[in-house]
Design an enzyme around this catalytic site. Sequence first.
Site, PDB file in Angstrom:
ATOM      1  N   CYS A  73       0.694  -1.224   0.075  1.00 22.38           N
ATOM      2  CA  CYS A  73      -0.015  -0.137   0.076  1.00 22.38           C
ATOM      3  C   CYS A  73       0.878   1.409  -0.120  1.00 22.38           C
ATOM      4  CB  CYS A  73      -1.057   0.226   1.170  1.00 22.38           C
ATOM      5  SG  CYS A  73      -0.280   0.076   2.749  1.00 22.38           S
ATOM      6  N   HIS A  93      -2.569   0.747   6.931  1.00 18.88           N
ATOM      7  CA  HIS A  93      -2.836   0.541   5.671  1.00 18.88           C
ATOM      8  C   HIS A  93      -3.296   1.934   5.260  1.00 18.88           C
ATOM      9  CE1 HIS A  93      -4.385  -0.803   2.064  1.00 18.88           C
ATOM     10  NE2 HIS A  93      -5.619  -0.471   2.284  1.00 18.88           N
ATOM     11  N   HIS A 141      -6.117   1.656  -3.454  1.00 15.26           N
ATOM     12  CA  HIS A 141      -5.288   1.066  -2.515  1.00 15.26           C
ATOM     13  C   HIS A 141      -4.777  -0.456  -2.975  1.00 15.26           C
ATOM     14  CE1 HIS A 141      -8.683  -1.116  -0.084  1.00 15.26           C
ATOM     15  NE2 HIS A 141      -9.196  -0.919  -1.429  1.00 15.26           N
TER      16      HIS A 141
END
Length: 272
Positions: A150, A224, A236
């Site tokens: 990510c 994240h 993402h």
Amino acid sequence: MSLAFAFDDGLTTRWSAAVDAHKRHAHAEWPREAGGLILEDGSYAPLRNIAGEPLTEFETDPAEVEAVSGHRYLAVLHSHCSVEDPATGKVTPPPDCPSGADMEAQIATAVPWGISLCLSTGCADPFWFGDQVPRPPLLGRQFRHGVNDCYSLGRDWHREVAGILIPDFVRDPDWWQPREGQPQLDLYRDGFERAGFRRVERGPEGPLPGDCFLCRVRSPVLNHGGIYIGGGLILHHLAHQLSGRDPAAVWRSKLDFLVRHTDLPDDWRPPA
């Protein structure tokens, strides 16, 4: 329909003779990690592994690197090895991503690094990492922590779409998991300002294109992030999935807070 695709950065083909020599060297050294340099003439120069834990670490002697290459080389190769118990037949696969130490060394050398995954039966072609390695498209990437994850997707989006360079951060796999006797790492929270981001608040109209969300996924700390790209969508890359776009509304409840790069004004919009 899957968005997965085969991306070839071209380095294994470019240096095929050196890669083959490295794989023979690494297989001969298994279960110890082994590595070497790709020299300016395209040949492979094996190096001794002087790490204190050679089964799980790779470290070179700077004097040997100087003697072999004069510190002029094109790339570094080394292996990650399986752990195999002949009594039980149990095989623990080699780590399929760079360690934090691997990332730190790659950044310091500023050349591509390749890691080949080795079993007792042989070694695979390496995967490559580092800012000097061609990057795959933003959509449909296979996940590999520290290479295509990510944070690397966020870095690449900012460079390719917004023209902004943000630094990489050294990180071990599962760095967010608590480790006994060690302080809890919180890389996103501790690092977003150093990477050039500021925290932003948005009203009922929601995020602006270029805003980045930070959240926790089965983690005690932020682990994240993704980018709001407009049209109600985020970009993402979750672990074990392909990078892609999802409805922002799905992730709204998971959001901890939004950040935005200081070089990206609020009225910025993605190029058409």
